[in-house]
Design a protein around this motif. Sequence first.
Motif, short mmCIF file in Angstrom:
data_model
loop_
_atom_site.label_atom_id
_atom_site.label_comp_id
_atom_site.label_asym_id
_atom_site.label_seq_id
_atom_site.Cartn_x
_atom_site.Cartn_y
_atom_site.Cartn_z
N ALA A 18 -6.77 0.57 12.06
CA ALA A 18 -5.31 0.14 11.46
C ALA A 18 -5.30 -0.15 10.22
N LEU A 19 -6.00 0.32 9.38
CA LEU A 19 -6.14 0.05 7.93
C LEU A 19 -4.74 0.80 7.14
N LEU A 20 -4.26 -0.01 6.30
CA LEU A 20 -3.15 0.16 5.57
C LEU A 20 -3.36 1.12 4.44
N LYS A 21 -4.67 1.09 3.92
CA LYS A 21 -4.97 1.75 2.62
C LYS A 21 -6.59 1.94 3.03
N VAL A 22 -7.15 3.00 2.62
CA VAL A 22 -8.50 3.40 2.59
C VAL A 22 -9.31 2.39 1.24
N PRO A 23 -10.46 1.80 1.91
CA PRO A 23 -11.38 1.21 0.84
C PRO A 23 -11.83 2.15 0.04
N LYS A 24 -12.17 1.39 -1.27
CA LYS A 24 -13.02 2.44 -2.34
C LYS A 24 -14.43 2.26 -1.79
N MET A 25 -15.05 3.36 -1.59
CA MET A 25 -16.39 3.46 -1.20
C MET A 25 -17.12 4.86 -2.07
N PRO A 26 -18.04 4.78 -2.32
CA PRO A 26 -19.03 5.84 -2.79
C PRO A 26 -18.70 7.16 -1.73
N GLU A 27 -18.70 7.08 -0.55
CA GLU A 27 -18.83 8.04 0.45
C GLU A 27 -17.50 8.93 0.21
N LEU A 28 -16.32 8.25 -0.01
CA LEU A 28 -15.00 8.83 -0.24
C LEU A 28 -14.58 8.88 -1.60
N LYS A 29 -15.36 8.88 -2.63
CA LYS A 29 -15.14 9.04 -4.11
C LYS A 29 -14.48 10.60 -4.37
N ASN A 30 -14.88 11.50 -3.92
CA ASN A 30 -14.08 12.67 -4.07
C ASN A 30 -13.25 13.30 -3.16
N ARG A 31 -12.89 12.40 -2.27
CA ARG A 31 -12.14 12.95 -1.19
C ARG A 31 -10.70 12.27 -1.25
N THR A 32 -9.62 12.96 -0.63
CA THR A 32 -8.40 12.11 -0.59
C THR A 32 -8.23 12.33 1.15
N ILE A 33 -7.73 11.03 1.59
CA ILE A 33 -7.55 11.07 3.14
C ILE A 33 -6.12 10.53 3.15
N GLU A 34 -5.39 11.35 4.01
CA GLU A 34 -4.19 11.03 4.24
C GLU A 34 -3.80 10.44 5.35
N LEU A 35 -3.18 9.27 5.35
CA LEU A 35 -2.68 8.44 6.41
C LEU A 35 -1.74 8.69 7.39
N ASN A 36 -1.66 8.90 8.36
CA ASN A 36 -0.26 9.15 9.01
C ASN A 36 0.32 7.78 9.56
N LEU A 37 0.96 6.95 8.69
CA LEU A 37 1.61 5.72 9.53
C LEU A 37 2.87 6.03 9.74
N SER A 38 3.29 5.46 11.04
CA SER A 38 4.68 5.61 11.46
C SER A 38 5.76 4.91 10.65
N VAL A 39 5.11 3.67 10.03
CA VAL A 39 6.04 2.90 9.07
C VAL A 39 5.57 2.94 7.74
N GLU A 40 6.38 3.02 6.87
CA GLU A 40 6.08 2.98 5.32
C GLU A 40 5.62 1.47 5.15
N VAL A 41 4.50 1.26 4.49
CA VAL A 41 4.00 -0.28 4.09
C VAL A 41 3.63 -0.34 2.62
N ASP A 42 4.38 -1.19 1.92
CA ASP A 42 4.10 -1.53 0.58
C ASP A 42 3.06 -2.48 0.70
N VAL A 43 1.68 -2.23 0.39
CA VAL A 43 0.64 -2.90 0.37
C VAL A 43 0.79 -4.10 -0.80
N GLU A 44 1.21 -3.87 -1.81
CA GLU A 44 1.54 -4.73 -2.82
C GLU A 44 2.38 -6.02 -2.56
N LYS A 45 2.97 -5.67 -1.58
CA LYS A 45 4.14 -6.98 -1.13
C LYS A 45 3.36 -7.87 -0.09
#
Length: 111
Positions: A18-45
């Motif tokens: 249930a991550l709200l955003k994907v952490p920065k990791m070397p394994e995910l450096k050149n990939r884009t992962i789309e999260l299918n969240l049922s509710v929009e969440v502003d992580v900055e707030k």
Amino acid sequence: KQWYQRRVAITAGVESFALLKVPKMPELKNRTIELNLSVEVDVEKIPYSDKIREKARLKRLELGPILDKDQKNKRFKNNPSWTKKKEQKVKKEKRKFKKIVAKSKVVETMD
């Protein structure tokens, strides 16, 4: 087939934790992962529970993104240069060598 399985595994892992955003990791450096969240969440707030960290976060948000390269790389200025470390290492090795030579002379005189 393997790449697709890895991508599905990563996406499933992100969703299962249930991550709200994907952490920065070397394994995910050149990939884009789309999260299918049922509710929009502003992580900055989302506030920190620690008051000191929250105060620092708010200050960072007020300043906005850092555009100046000098400010961006400020944390690296305190690091000593590698050439000085290299010189220190050479001096240390010389001292060790002198110690070993002195010890061997002492052993020879005792025999």
